[in-house]
Write a protein that holds these residues in place. Structure first.
Motif, PDB file in Angstrom:
ATOM      1  N   GLU A  25       0.861  -1.186   0.000  1.00 16.16           N
ATOM      2  CA  GLU A  25       0.000   0.000   0.000  1.00 16.16           C
ATOM      3  C   GLU A  25       0.892   1.228   0.000  1.00 16.16           C
ATOM      4  OE1 GLU A  25      -3.109   0.171   2.973  1.00 16.16           O
ATOM      5  OE2 GLU A  25      -3.530  -1.963   2.732  1.00 16.16           O
ATOM      6  N   ASP A  26       0.781   2.049  -1.038  1.00 10.92           N
ATOM      7  CA  ASP A  26       1.636   3.232  -1.192  1.00 10.92           C
ATOM      8  C   ASP A  26       1.186   4.386  -0.297  1.00 10.92           C
ATOM      9  OD1 ASP A  26       3.529   2.393  -3.144  1.00 10.92           O
ATOM     10  OD2 ASP A  26       1.978   2.539  -4.681  1.00 10.92           O
ATOM     11  N   LEU A  27       2.107   5.325  -0.102  1.00 12.91           N
ATOM     12  CA  LEU A  27       1.782   6.565   0.600  1.00 12.91           C
ATOM     13  C   LEU A  27       0.798   7.383  -0.224  1.00 12.91           C
ATOM     14  CD1 LEU A  27       5.333   7.747   1.742  1.00 12.91           C
ATOM     15  CD2 LEU A  27       3.547   6.746   3.157  1.00 12.91           C
ATOM     16  N   GLU A  28      -0.003   8.186   0.452  1.00 16.28           N
ATOM     17  CA  GLU A  28      -0.911   9.100  -0.235  1.00 16.28           C
ATOM     18  C   GLU A  28      -0.573  10.526   0.163  1.00 16.28           C
ATOM     19  OE1 GLU A  28      -4.968   8.027   0.417  1.00 16.28           O
ATOM     20  OE2 GLU A  28      -4.693   5.992  -0.369  1.00 16.28           O
ATOM     21  N   ASP A  29      -0.773  11.469  -0.775  1.00 15.30           N
ATOM     22  CA  ASP A  29      -0.503  12.883  -0.506  1.00 15.30           C
ATOM     23  C   ASP A  29      -1.423  13.395   0.596  1.00 15.30           C
ATOM     24  OD1 ASP A  29       1.407  12.918  -2.483  1.00 15.30           O
ATOM     25  OD2 ASP A  29       0.091  13.768  -3.998  1.00 15.30           O
ATOM     26  N   VAL A  30      -0.884  14.294   1.428  1.00 12.96           N
ATOM     27  CA  VAL A  30      -1.633  14.891   2.528  1.00 12.96           C
ATOM     28  C   VAL A  30      -1.450  16.403   2.453  1.00 12.96           C
ATOM     29  CG1 VAL A  30      -1.816  15.064   5.038  1.00 12.96           C
ATOM     30  CG2 VAL A  30      -1.296  12.864   4.002  1.00 12.96           C
ATOM     31  N   THR A  31      -2.537  17.149   2.599  1.00 17.72           N
ATOM     32  CA  THR A  31      -2.477  18.609   2.655  1.00 17.72           C
ATOM     33  C   THR A  31      -3.022  19.052   4.007  1.00 17.72           C
ATOM     34  OG1 THR A  31      -2.823  18.740   0.271  1.00 17.72           O
ATOM     35  CG2 THR A  31      -3.199  20.747   1.543  1.00 17.72           C
ATOM     36  N   PHE A  40       1.193   9.879   7.555  1.00 18.35           N
ATOM     37  CA  PHE A  40       1.449   9.113   6.348  1.00 18.35           C
ATOM     38  C   PHE A  40       1.483   7.645   6.724  1.00 18.35           C
ATOM     39  CE2 PHE A  40       3.237  13.291   5.801  1.00 18.35           C
ATOM     40  CZ  PHE A  40       2.854  13.641   4.517  1.00 18.35           C
ATOM     41  N   LYS A  41       0.904   6.798   5.881  1.00 18.20           N
ATOM     42  CA  LYS A  41       0.831   5.369   6.185  1.00 18.20           C
ATOM     43  C   LYS A  41       1.089   4.568   4.927  1.00 18.20           C
ATOM     44  CE  LYS A  41      -3.222   3.266   6.792  1.00 18.20           C
ATOM     45  NZ  LYS A  41      -4.472   2.775   7.385  1.00 18.20           N
ATOM     46  N   GLY A  90       7.587  19.326   1.579  1.00 16.72           N
ATOM     47  CA  GLY A  90       8.579  18.593   0.803  1.00 16.72           C
ATOM     48  C   GLY A  90       8.065  17.204   0.491  1.00 16.72           C
ATOM     49  N   LEU A  91       8.946  16.382  -0.035  1.00 14.19           N
ATOM     50  CA  LEU A  91       8.597  15.031  -0.444  1.00 14.19           C
ATOM     51  C   LEU A  91       8.883  14.054   0.692  1.00 14.19           C
ATOM     52  CD1 LEU A  91       7.665  13.347  -2.936  1.00 14.19           C
ATOM     53  CD2 LEU A  91      10.099  12.949  -3.372  1.00 14.19           C
ATOM     54  N   ILE A  92       7.838  13.351   1.144  1.00 16.85           N
ATOM     55  CA  ILE A  92       8.001  12.299   2.144  1.00 16.85           C
ATOM     56  C   ILE A  92       8.247  10.989   1.402  1.00 16.85           C
ATOM     57  CG2 ILE A  92       6.823  10.917   3.909  1.00 16.85           C
ATOM     58  CD1 ILE A  92       7.569  13.629   4.970  1.00 16.85           C
ATOM     59  N   GLY A  97      14.111  -1.871   2.138  1.00 15.14           N
ATOM     60  CA  GLY A  97      15.002  -2.597   1.227  1.00 15.14           C
ATOM     61  C   GLY A  97      15.255  -1.772  -0.013  1.00 15.14           C
ATOM     62  N   ASP A  98      15.007  -2.364  -1.180  1.00 16.80           N
ATOM     63  CA  ASP A  98      15.226  -1.629  -2.442  1.00 16.80           C
ATOM     64  C   ASP A  98      13.932  -1.027  -2.974  1.00 16.80           C
ATOM     65  OD1 ASP A  98      13.936  -3.948  -3.132  1.00 16.80           O
ATOM     66  OD2 ASP A  98      15.283  -4.469  -4.789  1.00 16.80           O
ATOM     67  N   GLN A  99      12.870  -1.038  -2.165  1.00 16.60           N
ATOM     68  CA  GLN A  99      11.581  -0.486  -2.568  1.00 16.60           C
ATOM     69  C   GLN A  99      11.370   0.884  -1.930  1.00 16.60           C
ATOM     70  OE1 GLN A  99       9.313  -2.394  -4.666  1.00 16.60           O
ATOM     71  NE2 GLN A  99      11.289  -3.402  -4.907  1.00 16.60           N
ATOM     72  N   LYS A 100      10.639   1.773  -2.619  1.00 16.45           N
ATOM     73  CA  LYS A 100      10.333   3.069  -2.029  1.00 16.45           C
ATOM     74  C   LYS A 100       9.002   3.570  -2.539  1.00 16.45           C
ATOM     75  CE  LYS A 100      14.024   5.275  -3.409  1.00 16.45           C
ATOM     76  NZ  LYS A 100      15.000   6.348  -3.663  1.00 16.45           N
ATOM     77  N   THR A 101       8.347   4.412  -1.713  1.00 16.76           N
ATOM     78  CA  THR A 101       7.111   5.068  -2.089  1.00 16.76           C
ATOM     79  C   THR A 101       7.188   6.494  -1.563  1.00 16.76           C
ATOM     80  OG1 THR A 101       4.690   5.055  -1.886  1.00 16.76           O
ATOM     81  CG2 THR A 101       5.919   4.151  -0.030  1.00 16.76           C
TER      82      THR A 101
END
Length: 103
Positions: A25-31, A40-41, A90-92, A97-101
């Motif tokens: 489950e990827d991160l979602e933008d928050v305002t 962020f989850k 900014g960008l969270i 490991g080798d994965q990122k969101t």
């Protein structure tokens, strides 16, 4: 005489160190408004994978008075940023490991 079969330990070691991690489950933008908190989850598999790191832009984040980093059962990783100001925009990024969101 007793003959013992040699067990190739290298195959087991490589399997354990090469554990593949997936972000399910990827991160979602928050305002948020200035002074508020943002959460962020994301979720990863395997759920017990522990080599993870949160970043704001490229700066690693750690738990302190304004940041709270949590882990919850089921592979959930949470980051709460408190008392946000314009300089905190900014960008969270969450890395496992080798994965990122990012959000």
């Amino acid at each position: 005489s007793c003959w013992k079969e040699e067990i190739p330990v290298t195959a087991v070691s490589m399997f354990l160190s090469g554990q593949k991690v997936l972000i399910t489950e990827d991160l979602e933008d928050v305002t948020v408004l200035e002074g508020e908190s943002a959460m962020f989850k994301c979720r990863i598999s395997p759920v017990d994978y522990s080599k993870v790191q949160w970043f704001l832009d490229k700066t690693p984040l750690h738990t302190n008075d304004l940041n709270e980093i949590q882990w919850q059962p089921g592979g959930y990783h949470l980051l709460t940023l408190r008392k946000l100001s314009l300089k905190d925009s900014g960008l969270i990024t969450f890395e496992a490991g080798d994965q990122k969101t990012s959000a």
